[in-house]
Design a protein around this motif. Structure first.
Motif, PDB file in Angstrom:
ATOM      1  N   THR A  37       0.785  -1.232   0.000  1.00  0.00           N
ATOM      2  CA  THR A  37       0.000   0.000   0.000  1.00  0.00           C
ATOM      3  C   THR A  37       0.817   1.282   0.000  1.00  0.00           C
ATOM      4  OG1 THR A  37      -0.142  -0.036   2.406  1.00  0.00           O
ATOM      5  CG2 THR A  37      -1.928  -1.098   1.190  1.00  0.00           C
ATOM      6  N   LYS A  38       2.158   1.190   0.049  1.00  0.00           N
ATOM      7  CA  LYS A  38       2.945   2.426   0.040  1.00  0.00           C
ATOM      8  C   LYS A  38       4.327   2.195  -0.550  1.00  0.00           C
ATOM      9  CE  LYS A  38       4.742   2.030   4.707  1.00  0.00           C
ATOM     10  NZ  LYS A  38       4.826   2.587   6.022  1.00  0.00           N
ATOM     11  N   GLY A  39       4.923   3.303  -0.977  1.00  0.00           N
ATOM     12  CA  GLY A  39       6.254   3.272  -1.539  1.00  0.00           C
ATOM     13  C   GLY A  39       6.876   4.650  -1.466  1.00  0.00           C
ATOM     14  N   GLU A  40       8.103   4.751  -1.970  1.00  0.00           N
ATOM     15  CA  GLU A  40       8.829   6.011  -1.955  1.00  0.00           C
ATOM     16  C   GLU A  40       8.956   6.557  -3.371  1.00  0.00           C
ATOM     17  OE1 GLU A  40      11.947   5.215   1.674  1.00  0.00           O
ATOM     18  OE2 GLU A  40      12.545   4.647  -0.351  1.00  0.00           O
ATOM     19  N   CYS A  41       8.739   7.851  -3.511  1.00  0.00           N
ATOM     20  CA  CYS A  41       8.997   8.538  -4.776  1.00  0.00           C
ATOM     21  C   CYS A  41      10.450   9.007  -4.730  1.00  0.00           C
ATOM     22  CB  CYS A  41       8.070   9.735  -4.951  1.00  0.00           C
ATOM     23  SG  CYS A  41       8.431  10.649  -6.467  1.00  0.00           S
ATOM     24  N   ARG A  42      11.239   8.533  -5.689  1.00  0.00           N
ATOM     25  CA  ARG A  42      12.675   8.845  -5.693  1.00  0.00           C
ATOM     26  C   ARG A  42      13.078   9.709  -6.879  1.00  0.00           C
ATOM     27  NH1 ARG A  42      16.298   4.592  -2.916  1.00  0.00           N
ATOM     28  NH2 ARG A  42      15.113   4.329  -0.999  1.00  0.00           N
ATOM     29  N   ILE A  43      12.138  10.492  -7.400  1.00  0.00           N
ATOM     30  CA  ILE A  43      12.475  11.343  -8.540  1.00  0.00           C
ATOM     31  C   ILE A  43      13.373  12.508  -8.115  1.00  0.00           C
ATOM     32  CG2 ILE A  43      10.497  12.921  -8.497  1.00  0.00           C
ATOM     33  CD1 ILE A  43      10.431  12.320 -11.622  1.00  0.00           C
ATOM     34  N   ASN A  44      13.291  12.903  -6.850  1.00  0.00           N
ATOM     35  CA  ASN A  44      14.128  13.974  -6.294  1.00  0.00           C
ATOM     36  C   ASN A  44      14.940  13.421  -5.123  1.00  0.00           C
ATOM     37  OD1 ASN A  44      13.217  16.217  -7.929  1.00  0.00           O
ATOM     38  ND2 ASN A  44      11.269  16.033  -6.857  1.00  0.00           N
ATOM     39  N   PRO A  45      15.982  14.138  -4.709  1.00  0.00           N
ATOM     40  CA  PRO A  45      16.758  13.681  -3.549  1.00  0.00           C
ATOM     41  C   PRO A  45      15.874  13.596  -2.305  1.00  0.00           C
ATOM     42  CG  PRO A  45      17.871  15.501  -4.658  1.00  0.00           C
ATOM     43  CD  PRO A  45      16.503  15.375  -5.268  1.00  0.00           C
ATOM     44  N   PRO A  46      16.322  12.811  -1.320  1.00  0.00           N
ATOM     45  CA  PRO A  46      15.526  12.722  -0.086  1.00  0.00           C
ATOM     46  C   PRO A  46      15.438  14.068   0.616  1.00  0.00           C
ATOM     47  CG  PRO A  46      17.630  11.593   0.179  1.00  0.00           C
ATOM     48  CD  PRO A  46      17.535  12.024  -1.252  1.00  0.00           C
ATOM     49  N   GLN A  47      14.398  14.215   1.387  1.00  0.00           N
ATOM     50  CA  GLN A  47      14.165  15.455   2.126  1.00  0.00           C
ATOM     51  C   GLN A  47      14.744  15.317   3.530  1.00  0.00           C
ATOM     52  OE1 GLN A  47       9.914  15.500   1.936  1.00  0.00           O
ATOM     53  NE2 GLN A  47       9.892  16.326  -0.130  1.00  0.00           N
ATOM     54  N   LEU A  48      15.298  16.389   4.047  1.00  0.00           N
ATOM     55  CA  LEU A  48      15.878  16.410   5.375  1.00  0.00           C
ATOM     56  C   LEU A  48      14.788  16.703   6.403  1.00  0.00           C
ATOM     57  CD1 LEU A  48      18.389  16.417   7.242  1.00  0.00           C
ATOM     58  CD2 LEU A  48      18.562  18.866   6.782  1.00  0.00           C
ATOM     59  N   ASP A  49      14.728  15.878   7.425  1.00  0.00           N
ATOM     60  CA  ASP A  49      13.800  16.096   8.536  1.00  0.00           C
ATOM     61  C   ASP A  49      14.601  16.173   9.827  1.00  0.00           C
ATOM     62  OD1 ASP A  49      11.392  16.003   7.076  1.00  0.00           O
ATOM     63  OD2 ASP A  49      11.398  13.825   7.122  1.00  0.00           O
ATOM     64  N   LEU A  50      14.156  17.001  10.741  1.00  0.00           N
ATOM     65  CA  LEU A  50      14.766  17.080  12.066  1.00  0.00           C
ATOM     66  C   LEU A  50      13.817  16.447  13.069  1.00  0.00           C
ATOM     67  CD1 LEU A  50      16.186  20.716  12.076  1.00  0.00           C
ATOM     68  CD2 LEU A  50      17.449  18.591  11.805  1.00  0.00           C
ATOM     69  N   ILE A  51      14.362  15.564  13.889  1.00  0.00           N
ATOM     70  CA  ILE A  51      13.580  14.913  14.937  1.00  0.00           C
ATOM     71  C   ILE A  51      14.109  15.412  16.275  1.00  0.00           C
ATOM     72  CG2 ILE A  51      12.951  12.700  15.971  1.00  0.00           C
ATOM     73  CD1 ILE A  51      12.046  12.408  13.244  1.00  0.00           C
ATOM     74  N   GLN A  52      13.224  15.873  17.126  1.00  0.00           N
ATOM     75  CA  GLN A  52      13.653  16.375  18.428  1.00  0.00           C
ATOM     76  C   GLN A  52      13.779  15.208  19.393  1.00  0.00           C
ATOM     77  OE1 GLN A  52      11.360  19.634  19.917  1.00  0.00           O
ATOM     78  NE2 GLN A  52      12.825  20.082  21.528  1.00  0.00           N
ATOM     79  N   ASP A  53      15.007  15.001  19.903  1.00  0.00           N
ATOM     80  CA  ASP A  53      15.281  13.936  20.862  1.00  0.00           C
ATOM     81  C   ASP A  53      15.112  14.400  22.302  1.00  0.00           C
ATOM     82  OD1 ASP A  53      15.862  12.019  18.968  1.00  0.00           O
ATOM     83  OD2 ASP A  53      17.995  12.483  18.938  1.00  0.00           O
TER      84      ASP A  53
END
Length: 84
Positions: A37-53
């Motif tokens: 039911t899901k997958g990744e679109c890889r037409i562009n570079p991955p996006q950077l996310d910040l996770i607060q630890d």
């Protein structure tokens, strides 16, 4: 009631048209299937996310946008393997 019925018919016709599109993510060479039911679109570079630890602590992770195999966009590239 009449306007709601017309809107429902327009929506149904649009969904039927989308159901028959050949340029869906599942047929794109830039789509990586992760599950049924899901997958990744890889037409562009991955996006950077910040996770607060913690209160002042962050970690960086990268993610590709998640899409469903039945989604589509204007940048579709046919999967070469499926054309052969």
């Amino acid at each position: 009631m009449g306007e709601a019925l017309i809107n429902a018919q327009i929506l149904r016709l649009a969904e039927e048209k989308d159901a028959n599109r050949p340029d869906k993510c599942r047929n794109c060479r830039n789509f990586k299937m992760l599950s049924a039911t899901k997958g990744e679109c890889r037409i562009n570079p991955p996006q950077l996310d910040l996770i607060q630890d913690g209160p002042q602590s962050f970690r960086r992770i990268t993610n590709f946008p998640l899409t469903e195999p039945s989604d589509w966009c204007g940048q579709h590239k046919p999967n070469v393997e499926e054309q052969q």
